[in-house]
Structure formats: C-alpha cells, structure tokens
Design an enzyme around this catalytic site. Structure first.
Site, PDB file in Angstrom:
ATOM      1  N   THR A   1      -8.401   6.743  -2.003  1.00  0.00           N
ATOM      2  CA  THR A   1      -9.737   6.175  -2.148  1.00  0.00           C
ATOM      3  C   THR A   1     -10.768   7.275  -1.936  1.00  0.00           C
ATOM      4  O   THR A   1     -11.890   7.182  -2.437  1.00  0.00           O
ATOM      5  CB  THR A   1      -9.976   5.038  -1.139  1.00  0.00           C
ATOM      6  OG1 THR A   1      -9.472   5.450   0.130  1.00  0.00           O
ATOM      7  CG2 THR A   1      -9.295   3.754  -1.568  1.00  0.00           C
TER       8      THR A   1
ATOM      9  N   LYS B   1       0.979  14.566   0.655  1.00  0.00           N
ATOM     10  CA  LYS B   1      -0.377  14.847   0.178  1.00  0.00           C
ATOM     11  C   LYS B   1      -0.561  16.342  -0.107  1.00  0.00           C
ATOM     12  O   LYS B   1      -1.533  16.751  -0.722  1.00  0.00           O
ATOM     13  CB  LYS B   1      -1.403  14.368   1.207  1.00  0.00           C
ATOM     14  CG  LYS B   1      -1.407  12.841   1.387  1.00  0.00           C
ATOM     15  CD  LYS B   1      -2.403  12.422   2.456  1.00  0.00           C
ATOM     16  CE  LYS B   1      -2.346  10.941   2.806  1.00  0.00           C
ATOM     17  NZ  LYS B   1      -3.058  10.074   1.857  1.00  0.00           N
TER      18      LYS B   1
ATOM     19  N   LYS C   1      -8.269  14.181   4.154  1.00  0.00           N
ATOM     20  CA  LYS C   1      -7.406  12.990   4.176  1.00  0.00           C
ATOM     21  C   LYS C   1      -6.418  13.181   5.314  1.00  0.00           C
ATOM     22  O   LYS C   1      -6.359  14.263   5.903  1.00  0.00           O
ATOM     23  CB  LYS C   1      -6.668  12.837   2.851  1.00  0.00           C
ATOM     24  CG  LYS C   1      -5.983  14.129   2.355  1.00  0.00           C
ATOM     25  CD  LYS C   1      -5.296  13.961   1.009  1.00  0.00           C
ATOM     26  CE  LYS C   1      -6.210  14.040  -0.176  1.00  0.00           C
ATOM     27  NZ  LYS C   1      -6.272  12.839  -0.968  1.00  0.00           N
ATOM     28  N   ARG C   2      -5.633  12.139   5.630  1.00  0.00           N
ATOM     29  CA  ARG C   2      -4.586  12.333   6.622  1.00  0.00           C
ATOM     30  C   ARG C   2      -3.690  13.493   6.199  1.00  0.00           C
ATOM     31  O   ARG C   2      -3.500  13.742   5.008  1.00  0.00           O
ATOM     32  CB  ARG C   2      -3.747  11.051   6.754  1.00  0.00           C
ATOM     33  CG  ARG C   2      -4.448   9.941   7.522  1.00  0.00           C
ATOM     34  CD  ARG C   2      -4.722  10.331   8.952  1.00  0.00           C
ATOM     35  NE  ARG C   2      -3.499  10.388   9.710  1.00  0.00           N
ATOM     36  CZ  ARG C   2      -3.182   9.559  10.716  1.00  0.00           C
ATOM     37  NH1 ARG C   2      -4.028   8.628  11.091  1.00  0.00           N
ATOM     38  NH2 ARG C   2      -2.048   9.686  11.354  1.00  0.00           N
TER      39      ARG C   2
ATOM     40  N   LYS D   1     -14.526   8.335  -3.764  1.00  0.00           N
ATOM     41  CA  LYS D   1     -15.778   8.690  -3.068  1.00  0.00           C
ATOM     42  C   LYS D   1     -16.289  10.036  -3.571  1.00  0.00           C
ATOM     43  O   LYS D   1     -17.488  10.231  -3.777  1.00  0.00           O
ATOM     44  CB  LYS D   1     -15.544   8.732  -1.553  1.00  0.00           C
ATOM     45  CG  LYS D   1     -15.174   7.363  -0.978  1.00  0.00           C
ATOM     46  CD  LYS D   1     -14.551   7.435   0.416  1.00  0.00           C
ATOM     47  CE  LYS D   1     -13.847   6.119   0.730  1.00  0.00           C
ATOM     48  NZ  LYS D   1     -12.915   6.220   1.872  1.00  0.00           N
TER      49      LYS D   1
ATOM     50  N   HIS E   1       0.799  -1.228   0.000  1.00  0.00           N
ATOM     51  CA  HIS E   1       0.000   0.000   0.000  1.00  0.00           C
ATOM     52  C   HIS E   1       0.829   1.274   0.000  1.00  0.00           C
ATOM     53  O   HIS E   1       0.271   2.356   0.141  1.00  0.00           O
ATOM     54  CB  HIS E   1      -0.929   0.049   1.214  1.00  0.00           C
ATOM     55  CG  HIS E   1      -2.036  -0.954   1.173  1.00  0.00           C
ATOM     56  ND1 HIS E   1      -3.278  -0.670   0.666  1.00  0.00           N
ATOM     57  CD2 HIS E   1      -2.080  -2.247   1.557  1.00  0.00           C
ATOM     58  CE1 HIS E   1      -4.051  -1.734   0.766  1.00  0.00           C
ATOM     59  NE2 HIS E   1      -3.344  -2.715   1.301  1.00  0.00           N
TER      60      HIS E   1
HETATM   61  C1  NBG Z   1      -2.496   3.835   1.905  1.00  0.00           C
HETATM   62  C2  NBG Z   1      -2.079   4.702   0.720  1.00  0.00           C
HETATM   63  C3  NBG Z   1      -3.287   5.207  -0.049  1.00  0.00           C
HETATM   64  C4  NBG Z   1      -4.183   4.034  -0.415  1.00  0.00           C
HETATM   65  C5  NBG Z   1      -4.520   3.238   0.840  1.00  0.00           C
HETATM   66  C6  NBG Z   1      -5.356   2.029   0.525  1.00  0.00           C
HETATM   67  C7  NBG Z   1      -1.087   3.067   3.762  1.00  0.00           C
HETATM   68  C8  NBG Z   1       0.154   2.357   4.147  1.00  0.00           C
HETATM   69  N1  NBG Z   1      -1.305   3.222   2.457  1.00  0.00           N
HETATM   70  O1  NBG Z   1      -2.873   5.870  -1.209  1.00  0.00           O
HETATM   71  O2  NBG Z   1      -1.309   5.783   1.179  1.00  0.00           O
HETATM   72  O3  NBG Z   1      -5.351   4.488  -1.020  1.00  0.00           O
HETATM   73  O4  NBG Z   1      -3.343   2.794   1.469  1.00  0.00           O
HETATM   74  O5  NBG Z   1      -4.727   1.232  -0.414  1.00  0.00           O
HETATM   75  O6  NBG Z   1      -1.821   3.477   4.609  1.00  0.00           O
END
Ligand code: NBG
Length: 845
Positions: A673, A571, A565-566, A677, A374
C-alpha cells in the site's frame, strides 16, 4: 436505498463553545478545556496542555456528530459493517481531525491567541498509537476512514493494546527495541464505556443438558473469565457529518480484588486475577512468524472477537431486533485470519447462548462473515496446536469438529474416494502434530473470500485454496487495496494539496476520477515547474529531518530514492543494498558517467525475533557509514536509514520521494500500500510485477513506470527446475565484486564474518531470488538515472503518476466491498440546523 432524515439533536449540540467551528469558538473551547479538563493555567500553558485542550475541543465536535449518527442509527436500523481487525494503525489524530472538519486555519488562529505561532509544533506533541505492525493495520485505518467518508455505518472492532508496536532505535547500526508507551501522556481521543463491557471465558469444560423442549444442548463452563471494556475512538468522514468509530477492547479482571485472599494476608494473590486478565490487552505481537503456538495471542484473538460479536448481538436486542436477523444488520469482515475464531464463536453464541438450531445458526454465520486474505507466506497462515486450542477453547473445538465433520461429508459426496482432497481441505491439519487451520475455518464460514490485489487474488485461488476454489468458485473474488488521499496527500503534502485544490477544486480528495484532468497539463511547462516546486518543498522538509535525526546533510535536488516498509527478506531491502554497493564501486573506479546524484532513504522495523532482517538493517547502516564519509561519493551518493518508521514519519517521507522502490520477489507481496501512497504523491515506481504494482503499471502506463525482474511464473519455474544461485554469482563479475567487498569487512569495521549469515544464504539457497534479479535490477537503476537526466520527462511522469492514481483511493476499495461483499448502503447524517449551518461553511465537499 438511501435514508436521509433530519436528526433532531439535543440542545447542547448547538453550544458553540462545544461544537462551533470558528476560530473564536475553538479558542473558547481550548480555554475551557485548559482550565477544566487539564487543570492548567490559561496564561502560560505548556505545549502538551495545549495539545490536550485543543484535542478535547476537537473531540467535542466529533462527539456531536457521532451522537447524531448514533441517534439516526437507532431510528433507522440500517445494515452496518463490523470490520474485525487485530490491528488499526491509525496514526496521529489531531491534524487529521482538523482536516476532516476543515478547521486547520481556525485552530491555528485560536492557538495564536495563546502565543503559539505554529500549529505544527502542537501537532508534534501527539504520541501516535502504534496499534499495528505495518500494511495490514494501516489498511484497516484507511478503510474505517473511507467508510465514514462514504457515510457507510461501520464500527472497526479491535484491541486497545497498552503497548503497541515497539519504538525503534538504531545503535551502532543495529535495531534496538524500546517499549512503546503511547498512553503515558494521556490520550484524549477515546471515550470509555464501562457499562458496555462484555465477559469472555477461557478454558474449563463443557457439559450437556436437555433444554425445556427436550433438546440436547451444550453449556461451556470456563475456568477463567475476563471483562472487555470498550474504548471508542471517533472516526469522522471527510466533508460529511458521518462519524463512525473504532471500538477497541481493553481487558480487565471480572473481580479486581479478592477480599478473601486479602483478608488472609496474601496481598499478591488478592490482585493476581486482575494482573492476569490485564495481560490480555497488554501488548501487540510483532508479526515475526515465530509466534505460532503462543497461547496469549490466541487468547487475544478470542477476547476481542467474542467481545465484538456479543456487542453486535446486544445491539440488536437493545433495538428490539430478533437475532435471527443478524445477517441483515451486520456485515462482518475478517481482516486476515486473526479474527477467524469468529466463525466458531458466532456459532457458539447463537446455538449455546441464544438457543438457535445448528442449521439456522450456520446459515446466519455464513451469510454474515467474509474473509480477506493478506498473505500467501506459509508462516503467516495461522495454525493452532490441538492441545493448546482444547485447553483454551474447549467448546470452540467441539464446534469446529462438528463443522468439519459436516463439511468433509459434503466433500466426500462430491469426490468419492478422494482422501487426499479430504486431508487437504480439512479444518484440522493431521500431518505431524495436529492443528486447527484458521484460514480454512475462515474460508468455510465466509460468503466471500478475497485477496488484496488482482494478482494476489488469483494466487489465493490457484495456490492457496485450489480445492476450496473448485468447491465454491463463486465465493472467491478480488478487492484491490486502497489508501486514503485525505491523510496521504491532503494532510501529508500541503503544497501539493494546495495545487490540486487550485486545479481541481476543493473537493479533489473525494473525487479521484477527476485527478485525470491533470493530464491535460502534462505539457504545460509553467505547471510542471510548479509541480516540481511542490516536490522540492517536500524534499527540503525531509532534508531538514534527516539533518536533525541523522546529522547528515543531503542535497534536496538529488534524486530521492526511497524504500520504506517492514524489513523482510521477501521485500528485498538487501537487493537494494547490494545495488548501492555496486554503485559505490563504480564511483570508486571513476565510472560515473551517466550517474545522477542520489539520496537513498530506507526506513522500517524488523520483527525482534527475525535475525536476518535485523542484519539487513545493520548492513544498510554499515554501507551508509562508509558511503556518507567517503569524499568520492560526496555529490553522487548518500544513504540514510531513518529510525522508527511510523505513520508520523511516513507522512514526511512519501511526499518527498522521487522514486518508489517496490522490489519484492514476484508473487510474494500480496498488495503493498506504500506503493500507492508514493504514486499519489507523484513518485515513479521501480518495481517487479508483484502485488498491486501490476495494477499501478496498468493504470499509469509503461512510460511512467520502471519495470524489472522475474515474473511469478518465472520464479516458480526456475524454482521447480532447480535454482542454483551460486551459478548466478559465478556468472556476474559485478555481483562477485560486491559480495567480496561485503565479506572484506569494509562495511562492518573489519569484521568480515558479520554479514556471512546473509551472504552465505544468498549464494547457497537464496529463497527470494535476490541474485537472480540482481542484474535486471542494476540495469533498471541505470535506466532510472537516464530518466532523471531528462528532468522535464521525469516531471511529466511524476504528474502522470498522481493523475492516474485515483483507482487506489480506499474509497474505491470500500465502495467495491460495500456493493459486492457487504451489500450495505450509505446513511447520510444531517445535523440539526445550528450545527449544519456551521458545517456547510467549513466542510469542503
Ligand atoms: C500485508 C501484505 C501487504 C498488504 C497488506 C494489506 C500482512 C499479513 N499482509 O502486501 O504483506 O499490502 O497486508 O493488505 O500483514
């Protein structure tokens, strides 16, 4: 092959009060639970009592389906998915389960008889379990939902953290973290199975012995042990009777009370073991990249992985299936490297506990496990120092050494004399302090390795695992992420959901390929008016929330420009912040031609140990303070930071967005993701060519997407040739003015140095190419203003985004995993007639 036998359900399944789906049945169920489960008066129940009683009543309905599903599985042992994930960010359950059962109106009616006029008021009582950090955890939740909706047998295995992700407060513009006590009011959605607990060891030593056949065996004698108790959360599919589950493990002591210590007067020691064991599932680690080497985190990983694998093996034995057939019954997915210890633990269980030969065990392991990566960010690729690893998992380390020796031997044969390759692929990182590379362990032990978007999967092969990809090209694949349209549209956006039902039929949430039919309406003015009406309704709702929470009045007809988002430098929320300051300067100078009224909304948590991310929050709030109080900005610009972003808040935000900000440095966001949405809810994306943005652009077409910025290759090339951000700064008068204003202290109550750590970093190193992309971003924002002025064009694009978002349904992702990675088939559950009659009346498929 699809099996669909009729399940003979026990008589109690048919008890209407427990399983019926009419308003009357629900009323009876709520009454009963108020009385007998809540011990509460049925004449004057509190909202909390009603929430609990209605939840129990709904859970009864899920249980009937879950048990039918279990019966079926026992009778027809089909292959099942085990989705191993340290995080499941499932969000509030009541509203979602009402949607899945198709009984929202019935619930409303039942509550009305208790004098409750709004179901939403009762839904608002629910405390959501924050058992995840962000995208990764939420993805796991969407996936278990889609698994159930597609009727694929599955269990999501994870940890039942007592404290999930912290709650976020904003004080004086800064993030403050508060402990998340999600269990404090009682949580009605779980069922505990104490007799299904599993024992997990840590530390100690190993010894060898000869078994009855004279073979050398290893026995691990752990120094400490804990018990994992499964807490199951039912996960119902949409419009079907399949009810899967999450199985979350809570840690307790093997003996909760030491009588010897107690009798000798040491009261503290008497419960010490209990306290120590329970810390295992006490708290979710915030992913701040600084936690590498933390002992408890590794213990948590081994704890839940071991419990889960033991549970799977036990399940086979209980059904009389030889464990040699493990791979035909379980497809085990590793959600990132957090559960990667599964490779060594499954080997240990098969070889040490079940006495299989090494080679046979390795065959089973590598045919059962698959790994999803991920992230490419180096700090998130887990490595554990050898000393720590050896002290906690001595037997696993031996197994890893053995696996490594055999693996490196193969590599040596393939590339004679190439020690450089050996050291690059080794499971043990020998540069500096030695460490176990969990990503390599996962890659070695898996039959498939996938990234989460097309671009990301390419980079996984090219940049992260080039040597592994050369060794086993066939293992590598892509499965682009997806999100569930049930929660993210049907539940979150009722006006849009109603319009879609009207146009596409009730079954639209499971038929994303049909969303394209909306395109036929793209030039129908009346329909576009209604489309815009849905958006406005969602924006009004968010406007109210902003007023309530932030005491700020915003204009619901302004452009809602949203980045949620975080908070992370990659980002680039600070890129957005710089752009807002530039816009503010234009307003102050009266250069507002072509500028449209905007409400910029931010939300997101920063990892507690990540200072720069917290400073970005402070920056946004500093800007908001100035902008929102400056009469010159009145009609043109408002800036909002909504505290405590979680699933509940997200459900209010995505539907209300006109513009979705997806502005990460190209190559760094694995997928995203949130971007999906937003798209489903009809927002246009303003984005870089990163993660799933690439595929969003491909699906929706360039006319309905605002692209800007450097590409992955351009970033890499510039970095390689020497990126000098100060030169970019010198070349851009706008940027200079923005930076000067930030240094002036105007957004920090006169404290000119407050943002220096951020600004100095940008002008000296700028690792995320914020300055490099600034001008392009500014221009893209101006193009957005231009688009907004053409409201008809905007609505058209908005419609196209929803119409073409079907590809991003998590059903598509799960189907893809099921066919190509897991090789699992659906197993539809048919209920005994009394239940199924009720179901067909209510379920919308
Ligand atoms: C996160 C990514 C995102 C991705 C999500 C779900 C982790 C390690 N990775 O870009 O930063 O959408 O995983 O796949 O949290």
């Amino acid at each position: 092959m699809t099996i669909s036998p009729q399940v003979a359900a026990p008589a109690s399944y048919g008890d209407a009060q427990r399983t019926g789906l009419t308003a009357n049945d629900l009323f009876d169920g709520v009454t009963e639970h108020l009385f007998f489960s809540q011990g509460a008066s049925t004449t004057a129940p509190t909202d909390h009592d009603l929430y609990m009683a209605l939840s129990y009543a709904v859970r009864d309905r899920l249980m009937a389906r879950h048990l039918a599903y279990k019966d079926l599985q026992r009778q027809h042992p089909a292959k099942s998915v085990a989705y191993l994930s340290a995080e499941f960010l499932i969000g509030p359950q009541l509203g979602n389960n009402l949607l899945m059962l198709g009984i929202r109106e019935e619930a409303q009616e039942a509550l009305a008889r208790f004098g409750v006029s709004s179901l939403d008021r009762i839904l608002a009582v629910e405390e959501e379990p924050g058992l995840g950090n962000g995208g990764l955890g939420r993805l796991a939740a969407c996936y278990v939902e889609s698994l159930a909706s597609l009727e694929i047998p599955a269990t999501g295995y994870g940890i039942r953290y007592e404290f999930g992700i912290f709650d976020q407060l904003i004080e004086n513009g800064w993030q403050v973290e508060i402990t998340d006590k999600w269990l404090k009011g009682g949580w009605p959605w779980e069922v505990v199975y104490p007799y299904k607990s599993c024992r997990v060891g840590f530390g100690g030593s190993t010894r060898t012995y000869h078994d009855r056949d004279g073979r050398l065996r290893v026995c691990w004698e752990p120094a400490e042990q804990a018990l994992g108790i499964p807490h199951d959360v039912p996960v119902l599919g949409y419009g079907v009777n399949t009810c899967g589950r999450l199985r979350l493990w809570r840690a307790v002591a093997t003996e909760s009370f030491d009588f010897r210590a107690f009798n000798s007067g040491d009261y503290h020691a008497a419960v010490e073991d209990k306290v120590n064991s329970e810390t295992l599932s006490k708290v979710l680690y915030p992913n701040d990249g600084t936690d590498a080497g933390r002992r408890l985190r590794l213990k948590q990983q081994h704890f839940f992985v071991s419990c889960s694998l033991q549970d799977m093996l036990r399940n086979l034995l209980e059904r009389g299936i030889p464990i040699q057939e493990f791979e035909h019954h379980w497809a085990v997915q590793l959600n990132d490297t957090h559960p990667a210890i599964a490779v060594a633990e499954l080997m240990r269980l098969l070889v040490d506990e079940h006495q299989l030969d090494w080679d046979q065990a390795w065959g089973i392991t590598t045919r059962s496990l698959a790994y999803t990566n991920h992230t490419l960010l180096p700090e998130a690729l887990e490595c554990w120092g050898l000393a720590l690893f050896a002290s906690l998992l001595p037997r696993h380390l031996q197994i890893i050494y053995e696996l490594n020796a055999r693996f490196l031997q193969q590599v040596r044969l393939r590339y004679p004399g190439r020690d450089d390759i050996l050291s690059r692929v080794s499971l043990i990182d020998e540069r500096g302090g030695k460490a176990v590379r969990m990503a390599h362990l996962a890659a070695l032990g898996s039959h498939h390795i996938n990234g989460v978007a097309a671009l990301h999967s390419e980079l996984v092969q090219r940049d992260l695992f080039p040597d592994f990809a050369a060794l086993w090209p066939e293992k590598f694949t892509n499965v682009t992420n997806g999100v569930t349209p049930r929660r993210w549209v049907a539940l979150a956006n009722p006006p849009l959901a109603a319009l879609l039902s009207e146009q596409l039929g009730q079954a639209w949430p499971t038929q994303p390929q049909r969303w394209h039919e909306l395109e036929l309406l793209a030039s129908d003015s009346t329909f576009l008016e209604r489309w815009a009406g849905c958006k406005l309704a969602a924006k009004r709702q968010l406007t109210n929330l902003i007023a309530e929470r932030n005491g700020l009045l915003v204009d619901p007809t302004s452009l809602f420009d949203v980045q949620v988002k975080r908070i992370h430098e990659y980002k680039r929320q600070h890129l957005n912040a710089l752009q807002i300051v530039a816009r503010y300067l234009r307003i102050k100078k009266g250069l507002t031609q072509g500028m449209v009224p905007r409400t910029v909304v931010f939300a997101g948590k920063a990892a507690p140990g990540y200072y720069l991310a917290k400073l970005i929050i402070r920056l946004i709030n500093g800007i908001a303070d100035v902008v929102n109080n400056d009469p010159d900005c009145k009609d043109l610009l408002k800036v909002v930071f909504l505290a405590d972003f979680n699933v509940k808040l997200a459900e209010q935000v995505y539907p209300a967005a006109d513009l979705s900000e997806q502005i990460s440095t190209a190559g760094l966001e694995a997928s995203g993701t949130g971007n999906m949405k937003f798209m489903m809810n009809g927002a246009l994306t303003l984005g870089t060519l990163d993660g799933a943005n690439v595929e969003i652009l491909e699906q929706v077409g360039a006319d309905h997407f605002e692209l800007f910025g450097l590409t992955t290759d351009q970033v890499a090339a510039w970095r390689a040739s020497g990126y000098r951000p100060w030169e970019v700064l010198q070349g851009s008068p706008v940027l200079q003015e923005v930076v000067e204003l930030l240094y002036s202290g105007q957004f920090s109550e006169g404290d000119g140095g407050l943002f220096a750590p951020l600004l100095d970093g940008l002008s000296h190193s700028d690792p995320f190419f914020v300055l490099a992309d600034f001008e392009a971003y500014l221009q893209a924002q101006q193009r957005i203003d231009g688009r907004w002025q053409d409201q008809r064009g905007w609505r058209h694009s908005s419609l196209m985004n929803t119409a073409r978002s079907g590809f991003f349904s998590s059903d598509r992702s799960i189907q893809d995993y099921a066919e190509r990675v897991w090789k699992v088939d659906p197993m539809p559950v048919e209920l005994a007639c009394s239940l199924s009659e009720q179901s067909t009346q209510h379920l919308s498929s």
